[in-house]
Write a protein that holds these residues in place. Structure first.
Motif, mmCIF file in Angstrom:
data_model
loop_
_atom_site.group_PDB
_atom_site.id
_atom_site.type_symbol
_atom_site.label_atom_id
_atom_site.label_comp_id
_atom_site.label_asym_id
_atom_site.label_seq_id
_atom_site.Cartn_x
_atom_site.Cartn_y
_atom_site.Cartn_z
ATOM 1 N N LYS A 1 36.312 30.544 31.405
ATOM 2 C CA LYS A 1 35.216 30.037 30.812
ATOM 3 C C LYS A 1 34.079 30.827 30.145
ATOM 4 N N ASN A 2 34.621 32.043 29.526
ATOM 5 C CA ASN A 2 33.703 32.880 28.543
ATOM 6 C C ASN A 2 32.943 33.458 29.618
ATOM 7 N N GLY A 3 33.340 33.941 31.039
ATOM 8 C CA GLY A 3 32.375 34.404 32.060
ATOM 9 C C GLY A 3 32.346 36.038 31.733
ATOM 10 N N TYR A 4 31.928 36.734 32.659
ATOM 11 C CA TYR A 4 31.960 38.362 32.484
ATOM 12 C C TYR A 4 32.801 38.964 33.361
ATOM 13 N N LEU A 5 33.086 40.115 33.130
ATOM 14 C CA LEU A 5 33.944 41.148 33.697
ATOM 15 C C LEU A 5 33.398 41.179 35.105
ATOM 16 N N SER A 6 34.333 41.007 36.392
ATOM 17 C CA SER A 6 33.840 40.977 37.432
ATOM 18 C C SER A 6 34.897 41.586 38.549
ATOM 19 N N VAL A 7 34.474 41.617 39.944
ATOM 20 C CA VAL A 7 35.358 42.301 40.836
ATOM 21 C C VAL A 7 36.568 41.086 40.910
ATOM 22 N N THR A 8 36.514 40.070 40.788
ATOM 23 C CA THR A 8 37.763 39.271 40.928
ATOM 24 C C THR A 8 38.626 39.576 39.748
ATOM 25 N N ASP A 9 38.222 39.851 38.513
ATOM 26 C CA ASP A 9 38.976 40.181 37.424
ATOM 27 C C ASP A 9 39.799 41.453 37.832
ATOM 28 N N ALA A 10 39.331 42.456 38.469
ATOM 29 C CA ALA A 10 39.764 43.774 38.799
ATOM 30 C C ALA A 10 40.991 43.492 39.780
ATOM 31 N N ASN A 11 40.572 42.374 40.738
ATOM 32 C CA ASN A 11 41.501 42.200 41.898
ATOM 33 C C ASN A 11 42.586 41.491 41.211
ATOM 34 N N VAL A 12 42.435 40.758 39.934
ATOM 35 C CA VAL A 12 43.667 40.089 39.452
ATOM 36 C C VAL A 12 44.604 41.239 38.890
ATOM 37 N N VAL A 13 43.916 41.841 38.011
ATOM 38 C CA VAL A 13 44.761 43.007 37.501
ATOM 39 C C VAL A 13 45.393 43.812 38.346
ATOM 40 N N LEU A 14 44.784 44.348 39.545
ATOM 41 C CA LEU A 14 45.558 45.237 40.341
ATOM 42 C C LEU A 14 46.417 44.470 41.280
ATOM 43 N N GLY A 15 46.500 43.060 41.118
ATOM 44 C CA GLY A 15 47.721 42.495 41.882
ATOM 45 C C GLY A 15 47.219 41.969 43.359
ATOM 46 N N ARG A 16 45.787 42.120 43.529
ATOM 47 C CA ARG A 16 45.333 41.881 44.728
ATOM 48 C C ARG A 16 44.984 40.015 44.978
#
Length: 81
Positions: free
Chosen positions: A43-58
């Motif tokens: 939804k055109n949001g902002y880079l967030s902790v959740t994004d990092a957790n998605v990328v890291l596979g968490r």
């Protein structure tokens, strides 16, 4: 001389925004909020902790229903994150 941390905020939830400063990610104190939310919400949001957790596979997109995106019918966006 003891090691020190520059702590700006104590609580960092999934919506806490990530910023790149001097080659390092720093967290918050700003929030991406539920709307628009993290980048992976599509939804055109902002880079967030959740994004990092998605990328890291968490956070595994396949374990979530397709409720993301403007029409709330898409999966979490791993590539966007």
């Amino acid at each position: 001389q003891a090691p020190q941390l520059d702590i700006h905020t104590v609580a960092a939830g999934g919506g806490s925004r990530l910023f790149l400063q001097n080659g390092l990610f720093v967290v918050g104190p700003e929030s991406s909020k539920a709307h628009p939310g993290p980048v992976c919400y599509r939804k055109n949001g902002y880079l967030s902790v959740t994004d990092a957790n998605v990328v890291l596979g968490r956070v595994i997109p396949d374990h979530f229903p397709n409720i993301f995106g403007p029409n709330e019918d898409e999966p979490l966006d791993l590539e966007g994150a």
